[in-house]
Design a protein around this motif. Sequence first.
Motif, PDB file in Angstrom:
ATOM      1  N   GLY A  83       0.830  -1.201   0.000  1.00 23.78           N
ATOM      2  CA  GLY A  83       0.000   0.000   0.000  1.00 23.78           C
ATOM      3  C   GLY A  83       0.865   1.252   0.000  1.00 23.78           C
ATOM      4  N   ARG A  84       0.307   2.338  -0.501  1.00 17.48           N
ATOM      5  CA  ARG A  84       0.952   3.650  -0.544  1.00 17.48           C
ATOM      6  C   ARG A  84       2.348   3.609  -1.171  1.00 17.48           C
ATOM      7  NH1 ARG A  84       0.751   7.022   4.654  1.00 17.48           N
ATOM      8  NH2 ARG A  84       2.264   5.476   5.304  1.00 17.48           N
ATOM      9  N   ILE A  85       2.484   2.881  -2.268  1.00 12.60           N
ATOM     10  CA  ILE A  85       3.767   2.816  -2.973  1.00 12.60           C
ATOM     11  C   ILE A  85       3.957   4.133  -3.713  1.00 12.60           C
ATOM     12  CG2 ILE A  85       5.066   1.630  -4.784  1.00 12.60           C
ATOM     13  CD1 ILE A  85       4.709  -0.028  -2.266  1.00 12.60           C
ATOM     14  N   HIS A  86       5.115   4.765  -3.512  1.00 14.41           N
ATOM     15  CA  HIS A  86       5.396   6.037  -4.174  1.00 14.41           C
ATOM     16  C   HIS A  86       6.900   6.205  -4.392  1.00 14.41           C
ATOM     17  CE1 HIS A  86       5.813   6.807   0.133  1.00 14.41           C
ATOM     18  NE2 HIS A  86       6.664   7.768  -0.197  1.00 14.41           N
ATOM     19  N   GLU A  87       7.226   6.998  -5.393  1.00 16.19           N
ATOM     20  CA  GLU A  87       8.629   7.290  -5.690  1.00 16.19           C
ATOM     21  C   GLU A  87       9.137   8.352  -4.725  1.00 16.19           C
ATOM     22  OE1 GLU A  87      10.731   9.732  -9.179  1.00 16.19           O
ATOM     23  OE2 GLU A  87       9.720   7.921  -9.873  1.00 16.19           O
ATOM     24  N   THR A  88      10.331   8.132  -4.178  1.00 17.57           N
ATOM     25  CA  THR A  88      10.927   9.127  -3.292  1.00 17.57           C
ATOM     26  C   THR A  88      12.030   9.919  -3.989  1.00 17.57           C
ATOM     27  OG1 THR A  88      12.414   7.443  -2.377  1.00 17.57           O
ATOM     28  CG2 THR A  88      10.389   7.885  -1.178  1.00 17.57           C
ATOM     29  N   ALA A  89      12.694   9.343  -4.982  1.00 16.84           N
ATOM     30  CA  ALA A  89      13.719  10.066  -5.734  1.00 16.84           C
ATOM     31  C   ALA A  89      14.040   9.309  -7.019  1.00 16.84           C
ATOM     32  CB  ALA A  89      14.990  10.211  -4.907  1.00 16.84           C
ATOM     33  N   PHE A  90      14.483  10.055  -8.026  1.00 14.60           N
ATOM     34  CA  PHE A  90      14.964   9.469  -9.266  1.00 14.60           C
ATOM     35  C   PHE A  90      16.260  10.170  -9.625  1.00 14.60           C
ATOM     36  CE2 PHE A  90      15.240   9.370 -13.947  1.00 14.60           C
ATOM     37  CZ  PHE A  90      15.334   7.998 -14.111  1.00 14.60           C
ATOM     38  N   ARG A  91      17.329   9.404  -9.750  1.00 11.98           N
ATOM     39  CA  ARG A  91      18.661   9.954 -10.030  1.00 11.98           C
ATOM     40  C   ARG A  91      18.980  11.117  -9.091  1.00 11.98           C
ATOM     41  NH1 ARG A  91      19.915  10.051 -16.502  1.00 11.98           N
ATOM     42  NH2 ARG A  91      21.574   8.557 -16.205  1.00 11.98           N
ATOM     43  N   PRO A  92      19.036  10.850  -7.797  1.00 11.94           N
ATOM     44  CA  PRO A  92      19.232  11.957  -6.855  1.00 11.94           C
ATOM     45  C   PRO A  92      20.621  12.571  -6.877  1.00 11.94           C
ATOM     46  CG  PRO A  92      19.248   9.884  -5.691  1.00 11.94           C
ATOM     47  CD  PRO A  92      18.898   9.578  -7.117  1.00 11.94           C
ATOM     48  N   TRP A  93      21.576  11.920  -7.522  1.00 10.78           N
ATOM     49  CA  TRP A  93      22.925  12.456  -7.578  1.00 10.78           C
ATOM     50  C   TRP A  93      23.207  12.970  -8.971  1.00 10.78           C
ATOM     51  CZ3 TRP A  93      22.442   7.351  -5.496  1.00 10.78           C
ATOM     52  CH2 TRP A  93      22.304   7.355  -4.110  1.00 10.78           C
ATOM     53  N   GLN A  94      24.439  13.287  -9.263  1.00 15.97           N
ATOM     54  CA  GLN A  94      24.801  13.805 -10.571  1.00 15.97           C
ATOM     55  C   GLN A  94      24.461  12.804 -11.673  1.00 15.97           C
ATOM     56  OE1 GLN A  94      29.040  14.317 -10.772  1.00 15.97           O
ATOM     57  NE2 GLN A  94      29.314  12.894  -9.105  1.00 15.97           N
ATOM     58  N   SER A  95      24.358  13.282 -12.888  1.00 13.78           N
ATOM     59  CA  SER A  95      23.856  12.451 -13.981  1.00 13.78           C
ATOM     60  C   SER A  95      24.824  11.368 -14.428  1.00 13.78           C
ATOM     61  CB  SER A  95      23.513  13.342 -15.173  1.00 13.78           C
ATOM     62  OG  SER A  95      24.690  13.982 -15.638  1.00 13.78           O
ATOM     63  N   ASP A  96      26.088  11.393 -14.008  1.00  7.74           N
ATOM     64  CA  ASP A  96      27.041  10.377 -14.425  1.00  7.74           C
ATOM     65  C   ASP A  96      26.893   9.071 -13.652  1.00  7.74           C
ATOM     66  OD1 ASP A  96      28.037  12.166 -16.184  1.00  7.74           O
ATOM     67  OD2 ASP A  96      29.791  12.705 -14.998  1.00  7.74           O
ATOM     68  N   ASN A  97      26.147   9.074 -12.576  1.00  3.78           N
ATOM     69  CA  ASN A  97      25.985   7.867 -11.771  1.00  3.78           C
ATOM     70  C   ASN A  97      24.968   6.929 -12.399  1.00  3.78           C
ATOM     71  OD1 ASN A  97      27.798   8.815  -9.884  1.00  3.78           O
ATOM     72  ND2 ASN A  97      26.230   9.721  -8.609  1.00  3.78           N
ATOM     73  N   ILE A  98      24.977   5.689 -11.931  1.00  5.57           N
ATOM     74  CA  ILE A  98      24.026   4.700 -12.435  1.00  5.57           C
ATOM     75  C   ILE A  98      22.611   5.148 -12.072  1.00  5.57           C
ATOM     76  CG2 ILE A  98      23.273   2.303 -12.272  1.00  5.57           C
ATOM     77  CD1 ILE A  98      26.163   1.601 -11.554  1.00  5.57           C
ATOM     78  N   PRO A  99      21.694   5.218 -13.041  1.00  7.27           N
ATOM     79  CA  PRO A  99      20.335   5.666 -12.751  1.00  7.27           C
ATOM     80  C   PRO A  99      19.614   4.723 -11.783  1.00  7.27           C
ATOM     81  CG  PRO A  99      20.754   5.707 -15.098  1.00  7.27           C
ATOM     82  CD  PRO A  99      21.900   5.006 -14.467  1.00  7.27           C
ATOM     83  N   ARG A 100      18.975   5.303 -10.787  1.00  7.23           N
ATOM     84  CA  ARG A 100      18.214   4.551  -9.788  1.00  7.23           C
ATOM     85  C   ARG A 100      16.905   5.273  -9.511  1.00  7.23           C
ATOM     86  NH1 ARG A 100      21.952   1.574  -5.932  1.00  7.23           N
ATOM     87  NH2 ARG A 100      23.959   1.694  -6.945  1.00  7.23           N
TER      88      ARG A 100
END
Length: 156
Positions: A83-100
């Motif tokens: 229940g209440r599944i939601h995104e907390t962050a997308f690519r929170p660091w610089q763009s060169d890091n692995i996307p998460r």
Amino acid sequence: MRDLFFIARKISLNVALGMLFGLFVSGQAAEAANPLELNFWLSGPKYDGRVAPCEAALGTITSQFEEKESTFWNSALRITAYGRIHETAFRPWQSDNIPRRYCSGDVMLNDGRVRRVHYSIIEDGGFAGYNQGIEWCVTGLDRNWAYNPACKAAGP
């Protein structure tokens, strides 16, 4: 006699240091890589940022949670609902890091308790870099303290 011993020791130390320096000086000079050593066929990772939505990981989390609890902790706990599944962050660091993509939500366990789940979906983070990988943590059931304290390390 004592001075003679001191002088001999000092000379042997200087000879040893001189030989060590001589090894460094007479070493082979650095050369440029030849064409076969350039690794021109390895282009490196090209991350597109195509990471599945939060709901896509729920089946994997359910099966991995059940396997972990039964195999390692001799427990019959299972996830029965989300229940209440939601995104907390997308690519929170610089763009060169692995996307998460970081997500959170509530899980209902078969013991009747509701707990928080924090997880991330990682582009090319699966086995041997194939497919998307998922790292997750259920608060209160991180028995090996991999994401301590209280699954905080599972978030961004």
